[in-house]
Design a protein around this motif. Structure first.
Motif, mmCIF file in Angstrom:
data_model
loop_
_atom_site.group_PDB
_atom_site.id
_atom_site.type_symbol
_atom_site.label_atom_id
_atom_site.label_comp_id
_atom_site.label_asym_id
_atom_site.label_seq_id
_atom_site.Cartn_x
_atom_site.Cartn_y
_atom_site.Cartn_z
ATOM 1 N N GLY A 37 0.771 -1.229 0.000
ATOM 2 C CA GLY A 37 0.000 0.000 0.000
ATOM 3 C C GLY A 37 0.804 1.282 0.000
ATOM 4 N N ALA A 38 2.117 1.201 -0.036
ATOM 5 C CA ALA A 38 2.933 2.419 -0.024
ATOM 6 C C ALA A 38 2.707 3.228 -1.297
ATOM 7 C CB ALA A 38 4.407 2.064 0.122
ATOM 8 N N LEU A 39 2.689 4.537 -1.152
ATOM 9 C CA LEU A 39 2.555 5.448 -2.284
ATOM 10 C C LEU A 39 3.679 6.468 -2.202
ATOM 11 C CD1 LEU A 39 1.071 6.766 -4.696
ATOM 12 C CD2 LEU A 39 -0.345 7.978 -3.011
ATOM 13 N N ASN A 40 4.492 6.510 -3.243
ATOM 14 C CA ASN A 40 5.588 7.468 -3.326
ATOM 15 C C ASN A 40 5.332 8.319 -4.547
ATOM 16 O OD1 ASN A 40 7.298 6.194 -1.178
ATOM 17 N ND2 ASN A 40 7.063 4.484 -2.583
ATOM 18 N N GLN A 41 5.143 9.623 -4.347
ATOM 19 C CA GLN A 41 4.751 10.457 -5.470
ATOM 20 C C GLN A 41 5.340 11.858 -5.381
ATOM 21 O OE1 GLN A 41 0.487 10.539 -5.280
ATOM 22 N NE2 GLN A 41 0.416 11.960 -3.572
ATOM 23 N N ASN A 42 5.424 12.477 -6.563
ATOM 24 C CA ASN A 42 5.797 13.887 -6.682
ATOM 25 C C ASN A 42 7.131 14.225 -6.026
ATOM 26 O OD1 ASN A 42 3.241 14.383 -7.924
ATOM 27 N ND2 ASN A 42 2.328 14.433 -5.879
ATOM 28 N N ILE A 43 8.131 13.360 -6.216
ATOM 29 C CA ILE A 43 9.444 13.612 -5.635
ATOM 30 C C ILE A 43 10.520 13.358 -6.686
ATOM 31 C CG2 ILE A 43 9.664 11.274 -4.676
ATOM 32 C CD1 ILE A 43 11.102 12.725 -2.261
ATOM 33 N N GLY A 44 11.562 14.168 -6.646
ATOM 34 C CA GLY A 44 12.675 14.001 -7.563
ATOM 35 C C GLY A 44 13.987 13.877 -6.821
ATOM 36 N N LEU A 45 14.877 13.041 -7.331
ATOM 37 C CA LEU A 45 16.210 12.876 -6.777
ATOM 38 C C LEU A 45 17.196 13.360 -7.827
ATOM 39 C CD1 LEU A 45 15.741 9.272 -5.321
ATOM 40 C CD2 LEU A 45 15.431 11.453 -4.140
ATOM 41 N N LEU A 46 17.867 14.469 -7.571
ATOM 42 C CA LEU A 46 18.793 15.072 -8.529
ATOM 43 C C LEU A 46 20.227 14.696 -8.197
ATOM 44 C CD1 LEU A 46 17.335 18.677 -8.864
ATOM 45 C CD2 LEU A 46 17.393 16.914 -10.624
ATOM 46 N N GLY A 47 20.897 14.050 -9.150
ATOM 47 C CA GLY A 47 22.308 13.694 -8.977
ATOM 48 C C GLY A 47 22.512 12.679 -7.865
ATOM 49 N N GLY A 48 23.733 12.640 -7.363
ATOM 50 C CA GLY A 48 24.067 11.706 -6.298
ATOM 51 C C GLY A 48 24.345 10.312 -6.816
ATOM 52 N N THR A 49 24.582 9.395 -5.896
ATOM 53 C CA THR A 49 24.813 7.987 -6.227
ATOM 54 C C THR A 49 24.177 7.100 -5.168
ATOM 55 O OG1 THR A 49 26.926 7.942 -5.058
ATOM 56 C CG2 THR A 49 27.019 8.366 -7.410
ATOM 57 N N THR A 50 23.744 5.942 -5.608
ATOM 58 C CA THR A 50 23.186 4.944 -4.699
ATOM 59 C C THR A 50 23.923 3.643 -4.943
ATOM 60 O OG1 THR A 50 21.013 6.025 -4.846
ATOM 61 C CG2 THR A 50 21.070 3.789 -3.940
ATOM 62 N N LYS A 51 24.574 3.106 -3.898
ATOM 63 C CA LYS A 51 25.297 1.835 -3.995
ATOM 64 C C LYS A 51 24.764 0.889 -2.936
ATOM 65 C CE LYS A 51 29.646 3.876 -5.529
ATOM 66 N NZ LYS A 51 31.076 4.071 -5.211
ATOM 67 N N GLY A 52 24.388 -0.323 -3.388
ATOM 68 C CA GLY A 52 23.880 -1.315 -2.459
ATOM 69 C C GLY A 52 24.046 -2.707 -3.007
ATOM 70 N N GLY A 53 23.384 -3.659 -2.377
ATOM 71 C CA GLY A 53 23.409 -5.044 -2.825
ATOM 72 C C GLY A 53 22.174 -5.356 -3.646
ATOM 73 N N ALA A 54 21.580 -6.519 -3.431
ATOM 74 C CA ALA A 54 20.368 -6.920 -4.152
ATOM 75 C C ALA A 54 19.219 -5.997 -3.775
ATOM 76 C CB ALA A 54 20.021 -8.362 -3.817
ATOM 77 N N GLY A 55 18.395 -5.657 -4.762
ATOM 78 C CA GLY A 55 17.254 -4.794 -4.498
ATOM 79 C C GLY A 55 17.657 -3.360 -4.218
ATOM 80 N N THR A 56 18.407 -2.765 -5.121
ATOM 81 C CA THR A 56 18.839 -1.377 -4.947
ATOM 82 C C THR A 56 18.208 -0.498 -6.018
ATOM 83 O OG1 THR A 56 20.944 -1.963 -3.922
ATOM 84 C CG2 THR A 56 20.839 0.182 -4.994
ATOM 85 N N GLY A 57 17.642 0.628 -5.598
ATOM 86 C CA GLY A 57 17.086 1.632 -6.496
ATOM 87 C C GLY A 57 17.215 2.995 -5.843
ATOM 88 N N ALA A 58 17.319 4.044 -6.619
ATOM 89 C CA ALA A 58 17.505 5.375 -6.041
ATOM 90 C C ALA A 58 16.340 5.760 -5.129
ATOM 91 C CB ALA A 58 17.691 6.409 -7.139
ATOM 92 N N LEU A 59 15.096 5.557 -5.571
ATOM 93 C CA LEU A 59 13.938 5.940 -4.762
ATOM 94 C C LEU A 59 13.512 4.821 -3.823
ATOM 95 C CD1 LEU A 59 11.765 8.022 -4.053
ATOM 96 C CD2 LEU A 59 10.393 7.111 -5.943
ATOM 97 N N VAL A 60 13.308 3.621 -4.365
ATOM 98 C CA VAL A 60 12.863 2.475 -3.558
ATOM 99 C C VAL A 60 13.758 1.285 -3.860
ATOM 100 C CG1 VAL A 60 10.986 0.834 -3.118
ATOM 101 C CG2 VAL A 60 10.454 3.252 -3.501
ATOM 102 N N GLY A 61 14.292 0.660 -2.816
ATOM 103 C CA GLY A 61 15.097 -0.542 -3.004
ATOM 104 C C GLY A 61 14.218 -1.743 -3.312
ATOM 105 N N THR A 62 13.380 -2.113 -2.356
ATOM 106 C CA THR A 62 12.479 -3.257 -2.495
ATOM 107 C C THR A 62 11.065 -2.798 -2.198
ATOM 108 O OG1 THR A 62 14.196 -4.814 -1.830
ATOM 109 C CG2 THR A 62 11.925 -5.567 -1.624
ATOM 110 N N GLY A 63 10.151 -3.030 -3.143
ATOM 111 C CA GLY A 63 8.760 -2.621 -2.963
ATOM 112 C C GLY A 63 7.828 -3.806 -2.971
ATOM 113 N N GLY A 64 6.853 -3.777 -2.125
ATOM 114 C CA GLY A 64 5.819 -4.804 -2.119
ATOM 115 C C GLY A 64 4.750 -4.403 -3.120
ATOM 116 N N THR A 65 3.531 -4.258 -2.652
ATOM 117 C CA THR A 65 2.437 -3.780 -3.481
ATOM 118 C C THR A 65 2.385 -2.272 -3.289
ATOM 119 O OG1 THR A 65 1.266 -5.839 -3.154
ATOM 120 C CG2 THR A 65 -0.030 -4.000 -3.960
#
Length: 166
Positions: A37-65
């Protein structure tokens, strides 16, 4: 999936130069794990870096429904399996009116995508990715792997290098 289940509404604001450096850690992003049920909206990530393991994303790493709406990321993302420019992995959900323009990479990881690394089922609408993608099996310009779902009015424009199934 447990985790953040509320609404993150950025109200059109941006986060500038976010750096997350957690190589080898699963579920890495501004929101590491987005639950049902999570809702992520109307947000921007400018530049930067994201480093992780499995399930890595700039905004959301692992999402359910969960739903990603009207959001973007322009920084580079590096991770293991199921890494994406905006969302690493999503069980069931949707990404609408969103984009990622950074480079996404891991030379040997499976399911690496410019927007979404991997998804079980869900829809991608009016979204795009323009960064280069480098991964192992199942690397894709927009999506690394999606079991079922619809992709409409969406595209990828970056170079893709990967292994089998690319």
């Amino acid at each position: 999936i447990a985790g953040f289940t509320g609404t993150l509404d950025g109200l059109g604001h941006t986060v500038n130069g976010m750096v997350i450096n957690l190589p080898g850690t699963a579920s890495v992003g501004l929101i590491g794990t987005a639950g049902t049920g999570a809702l992520n909206q109307n947000i921007g990530l400018l530049g930067g870096t994201t480093k992780g393991g499995a399930g890595t994303g700039a905004l959301v790493g692992t999402g359910g429904t969960s739903t990603i709406y009207n959001s973007f990321a322009t920084g580079n993302v590096m991770g293991a399996a199921s890494t994406g420019g905006l969302v690493g992995t999503m069980t069931t959900g949707s990404i609408k009116n969103s984009y990622a323009t950074g480079h996404v990479s891991n030379v040997s990881a499976a399911s690496v995508g410019g927007l979404l690394g991997s998804g079980t089922t869900g829809n991608i609408e009016n979204s795009y990715a323009t960064g280069n993608v480098t991964g192992g099996a199942g690397a894709g310009g927009l999506i690394g792997a999606l079991t079922s779902g619809n992709v409409t009015n969406s595209y990828a424009a970056g170079d893709v290098k990967g292994g089998a199934g690319t």
